[in-house]
Scaffold this active site. Structure first.
Site, PDB file in Angstrom:
ATOM      1  CE  LYS A   1      74.934  41.086  86.365  1.00 49.79           C
ATOM      2  NZ  LYS A   1      74.927  39.609  86.422  1.00 49.79           N
ATOM      3  CG  ASN A   2      74.260  39.256  82.732  1.00 52.43           C
ATOM      4  OD1 ASN A   2      75.015  39.290  83.699  1.00 52.43           O
ATOM      5  ND2 ASN A   2      72.961  39.132  82.859  1.00 52.43           N
TER       6      ASN A   2
ATOM      7  NE  ARG B   1      74.521  30.448  89.543  1.00 52.84           N
ATOM      8  CZ  ARG B   1      74.771  29.168  89.781  1.00 52.84           C
ATOM      9  NH1 ARG B   1      75.082  28.810  91.002  1.00 52.84           N
ATOM     10  NH2 ARG B   1      74.749  28.268  88.841  1.00 52.84           N
TER      11      ARG B   1
ATOM     12  CB  CYS C   1      72.204  31.926  93.736  1.00 50.81           C
ATOM     13  SG  CYS C   1      71.052  32.147  92.387  1.00 50.81           S
TER      14      CYS C   1
ATOM     15  NE  ARG D   1      71.465  31.082  88.253  1.00 49.42           N
ATOM     16  CZ  ARG D   1      71.994  32.307  88.180  1.00 49.42           C
ATOM     17  NH1 ARG D   1      72.016  33.062  89.245  1.00 49.42           N
ATOM     18  NH2 ARG D   1      72.514  32.742  87.057  1.00 49.42           N
TER      19      ARG D   1
ATOM     20  CB  VAL E   1      76.855  23.880  85.785  1.00 43.35           C
ATOM     21  CG1 VAL E   1      76.730  25.305  86.300  1.00 43.35           C
ATOM     22  CG2 VAL E   1      77.585  22.978  86.804  1.00 43.35           C
TER      23      VAL E   1
ATOM     24  CG  LEU F   1      71.577  21.458  80.578  1.00 44.56           C
ATOM     25  CD1 LEU F   1      70.529  22.432  80.054  1.00 44.56           C
ATOM     26  CD2 LEU F   1      71.278  20.034  80.128  1.00 44.56           C
TER      27      LEU F   1
ATOM     28  CB  ILE G   1      63.878  31.654  83.374  1.00 41.55           C
ATOM     29  CG1 ILE G   1      63.392  32.220  82.038  1.00 41.55           C
ATOM     30  CG2 ILE G   1      65.344  31.224  83.305  1.00 41.55           C
ATOM     31  CD1 ILE G   1      63.564  31.314  80.847  1.00 41.55           C
TER      32      ILE G   1
ATOM     33  NE  ARG H   1      76.595  39.453  92.408  1.00 39.93           N
ATOM     34  CZ  ARG H   1      76.472  38.145  92.350  1.00 39.93           C
ATOM     35  NH1 ARG H   1      75.716  37.517  93.241  1.00 39.93           N
ATOM     36  NH2 ARG H   1      77.059  37.437  91.418  1.00 39.93           N
TER      37      ARG H   1
HETATM   38  C1  EPZ Z   1      72.378  34.012  82.776  1.00 43.32           C
HETATM   39  O1  EPZ Z   1      72.450  33.111  83.868  1.00 43.32           O
HETATM   40  C2  EPZ Z   1      72.441  35.409  83.386  1.00 43.32           C
HETATM   41  N1  EPZ Z   1      73.701  35.580  84.101  1.00 43.32           N
HETATM   42  C3  EPZ Z   1      71.269  35.601  84.345  1.00 43.32           C
HETATM   43  O2  EPZ Z   1      71.315  36.953  84.811  1.00 43.32           O
HETATM   44  C4  EPZ Z   1      69.968  35.407  83.570  1.00 43.32           C
HETATM   45  O3  EPZ Z   1      68.873  35.522  84.452  1.00 43.32           O
HETATM   46  C5  EPZ Z   1      69.974  34.010  82.915  1.00 43.32           C
HETATM   47  O4  EPZ Z   1      71.138  33.869  82.077  1.00 43.32           O
HETATM   48  C6  EPZ Z   1      68.737  33.774  82.064  1.00 43.32           C
HETATM   49  O5  EPZ Z   1      68.652  34.745  81.067  1.00 43.32           O
HETATM   50  C7  EPZ Z   1      74.806  35.898  83.396  1.00 43.32           C
HETATM   51  O6  EPZ Z   1      74.779  36.025  82.179  1.00 43.32           O
HETATM   52  C8  EPZ Z   1      76.071  36.101  84.193  1.00 43.32           C
HETATM   53  P1  EPZ Z   1      70.806  29.805  82.282  1.00 43.32           P
HETATM   54  P2  EPZ Z   1      72.675  31.510  83.573  1.00 43.32           P
HETATM   55  O7  EPZ Z   1      71.927  28.845  82.239  1.00 43.32           O
HETATM   56  O8  EPZ Z   1      73.608  31.358  82.434  1.00 43.32           O
HETATM   57  C9  EPZ Z   1      68.617  25.971  84.003  1.00 43.32           C
HETATM   58  C10 EPZ Z   1      71.279  38.678  86.392  1.00 43.32           C
HETATM   59  O9  EPZ Z   1      70.379  39.096  87.131  1.00 43.32           O
HETATM   60  N2  EPZ Z   1      69.897  25.270  83.725  1.00 43.32           N
HETATM   61  O10 EPZ Z   1      70.217  30.287  81.000  1.00 43.32           O
HETATM   62  O11 EPZ Z   1      73.021  30.867  84.865  1.00 43.32           O
HETATM   63  C11 EPZ Z   1      68.756  26.892  85.197  1.00 43.32           C
HETATM   64  O12 EPZ Z   1      68.526  26.197  86.391  1.00 43.32           O
HETATM   65  C12 EPZ Z   1      71.485  37.187  86.220  1.00 43.32           C
HETATM   66  O13 EPZ Z   1      72.054  39.410  85.736  1.00 43.32           O
HETATM   67  C13 EPZ Z   1      69.990  23.891  83.934  1.00 43.32           C
HETATM   68  O14 EPZ Z   1      69.028  23.260  84.354  1.00 43.32           O
HETATM   69  O15 EPZ Z   1      71.207  31.096  83.141  1.00 43.32           O
HETATM   70  C14 EPZ Z   1      67.692  27.937  84.954  1.00 43.32           C
HETATM   71  O16 EPZ Z   1      66.447  27.466  85.448  1.00 43.32           O
HETATM   72  C15 EPZ Z   1      70.544  36.368  87.092  1.00 43.32           C
HETATM   73  N3  EPZ Z   1      71.168  23.255  83.695  1.00 43.32           N
HETATM   74  C16 EPZ Z   1      67.619  28.019  83.421  1.00 43.32           C
HETATM   75  O17 EPZ Z   1      68.284  26.849  82.926  1.00 43.32           O
HETATM   76  C17 EPZ Z   1      72.268  23.921  83.229  1.00 43.32           C
HETATM   77  O18 EPZ Z   1      73.327  23.284  82.996  1.00 43.32           O
HETATM   78  C18 EPZ Z   1      68.322  29.252  82.845  1.00 43.32           C
HETATM   79  O19 EPZ Z   1      69.666  29.174  83.230  1.00 43.32           O
HETATM   80  C19 EPZ Z   1      72.165  25.325  83.020  1.00 43.32           C
HETATM   81  C20 EPZ Z   1      70.975  25.974  83.265  1.00 43.32           C
END
Ligand code: EPZ
Length: 417
Positions: free
Chosen positions: A22-23, A92, A116, A121, A123, A125, A326, A396
């Protein structure tokens, strides 16, 4: 709403097939926006999030269909720049269309994803990196509105190795003027799959899978055929299913190399996990023992496997800690596990799990994708009947989970609420 009814206590045995990731599929589907020729994708899992993404692509003006063969064909020929809130709020990952739309059209309007269940979460960055590449953003009535003349290369150091942020920036960079260097990039295997897809379309990318990714912008990309990698989190979930039922599963298409931290921890707990021919065999040989787990960015232990290994630890010997490094709110499965008889106490971002001899069935509520998987795993082990409600969360990210588990001996049924 659907629910799963599970009669626990049965040892699983047999072969179980892992579907496409999925990811990896979600960013690759959205990366197809960058290509003005047809793209043919195989091994795309049949999931609600995939259907949502195909709908988003069609709303953005793409032809996006799943053929009878199961392959997905996308042709981003008449692009529109707007991703509506009603769709983004359900998934998202829609924010990943921001980079490709700016790269192709120079403008984008994407609903700001709300929080969520597992966290805020943000964005920020993503936006900071895209601004360094020449984009300008405003927030208008809940939408992120982005514009740029033409994106240009930049040197970006991410405050955190964000998976989605790294993906958005790579996608924005492949058609930008000049070279983009992303430091402190996320290293997840799904990012490598995205980069390999883009390279198959003619992008010039190196260092993907390491913390420094370099992208040399090109004029345009060409169509390609690409097979999505297997889903390492689904695979890890089924490795745990073998352990928690004291069964023996032969997992097909198990991406063992992408599961190093998970396999190491399961082996430390006492599981046997080895590749034998074209499958990976997983079984609990003897007693399982609790260990300590901390979730981290790849190659550390993945947060998406945190709930699942906690279910296994709840019926292992001794005690262990699970620290979520995380997301700020990813323990919603804990009170539900306790309803099944687990002994878990929370202190901030750490759960202390004391293994019990057995769980007993009860009605529990799924809250998010991986919490749902955790409750199904616990139900497979619990004595008696477990009902997991709100199973739409599970749909999902797990293709036909109840069918795959029933085929290896689980007594699991889907019912309408
Ligand atoms: C991806 O989410 C995955 N989703 C998530 O899988 C996974 O848990 C996550 O990466 C971590 O490995 C998909 O790939 C579709 P991040 P993502 O940006 O990209 C903070 C599942 O169950 N952050 O690495 O949203 C954020 O708040 C899902 O399949 C910022 O602060 O994860 C979080 O604490 C759940 N600012 C941490 O980084 C930003 O601009 C990790 O988020 C972006 C992120």
């Amino acid at each position: 709403m659907d629910r799963f009814v599970i009669e626990g206590g049965r040892q699983l045995a047999g072969r179980i097939q892992v579907s496409g990731s999925k990811n990896a599929a979600l960013p690759i589907l959205l990366a197809s926006i960058l290509v003005d020729e047809p793209v043919y994708l195989s091994n795309v899992p049949r999931l609600r999030d995939i259907d949502t993404t195909l709908e988003l692509l069609r709303l953005l003006g793409c032809q996006a269909e799943r053929e009878a063969s199961g392959d997905v064909v996308i042709h981003a020929c008449h692009l529109r720049p707007e991703a509506p809130y009603d769709l983004v709020r359900t998934m998202r990952a829609s924010v990943l269309c921001l980079g490709p739309l700016l790269a192709r059209l120079g403008r984008a309007r994407v609903a700001l994803p709300g929080g969520c269940a597992i966290g805020a979460r943000p964005v920020d960055l993503h936006l900071k990196g895209l601004e360094k590449m020449g984009a300008r953003f405003s927030l208008e009535h809940g939408d992120i509105v982005g514009t740029c003349a033409k994106l240009h290369g930049a040197s970006i150091i991410l405050d955190f190795p964000t998976v989605g942020g790294t993906e958005n920036l790579i996608m924005a960079a492949v058609l930008a003027d000049g070279e983009t260097v992303i430091e402190n990039a996320a290293r997840e295997p799904e990012i490598v799959d995205l980069a390999e897809f883009l390279r198959a379309c003619g992008a010039v990318i190196e260092g993907h899978g390491t913390s420094v990714v370099r992208v040399h912008g090109v004029e345009r990309l060409h169509g390609c055929q690409y097979r999505i990698m297997p889903d390492r989190i689904e695979a890890g979930t089924y490795l745990v299913a073998a352990g928690i039922t004291r069964g023996r599963l032969e997992v097909e298409e198990c991406p063992l190399a992408a599961l190093d931290a998970v396999v190491a921890k399961l082996r430390e707990m006492g599981m046997y996990i080895e590749r034998e021919g074209d499958v990976v065999v997983a079984e609990a040989r003897g007693e399982l023992v609790c260990q300590d787990v901390t979730t981290q960015p790849y190659p550390g232990f993945p947060t998406d496997m945190q709930a699942q290994i906690m279910a296994l630890m709840s019926v292992a010997r001794g005690a262990g800690t699970v620290t979520e490094g995380i997301f700020e709110n990813r323990f919603m499965h804990v009170p539900e596990l306790c309803r099944l008889g687990a002994r878990i106490s929370l202190s901030g971002q750490t759960a202390v799990v004391r293994g019990v001899d057995r769980l007993t069935g009860a009605v529990v509520m799924a809250s998010d994708l991986r919490a749902s998987a955790c409750l199904v795993l616990a139900g497979l082990a619990a004595q008696g009947r477990t009902v997991v409600r709100r199973i739409y969360h599970l749909d999902r990210g797990y293709e036909a989970m109840e069918k795959k588990l029933a085929a290896v001996g689980a007594a699991i049924f889907r019912e309408k609420e």
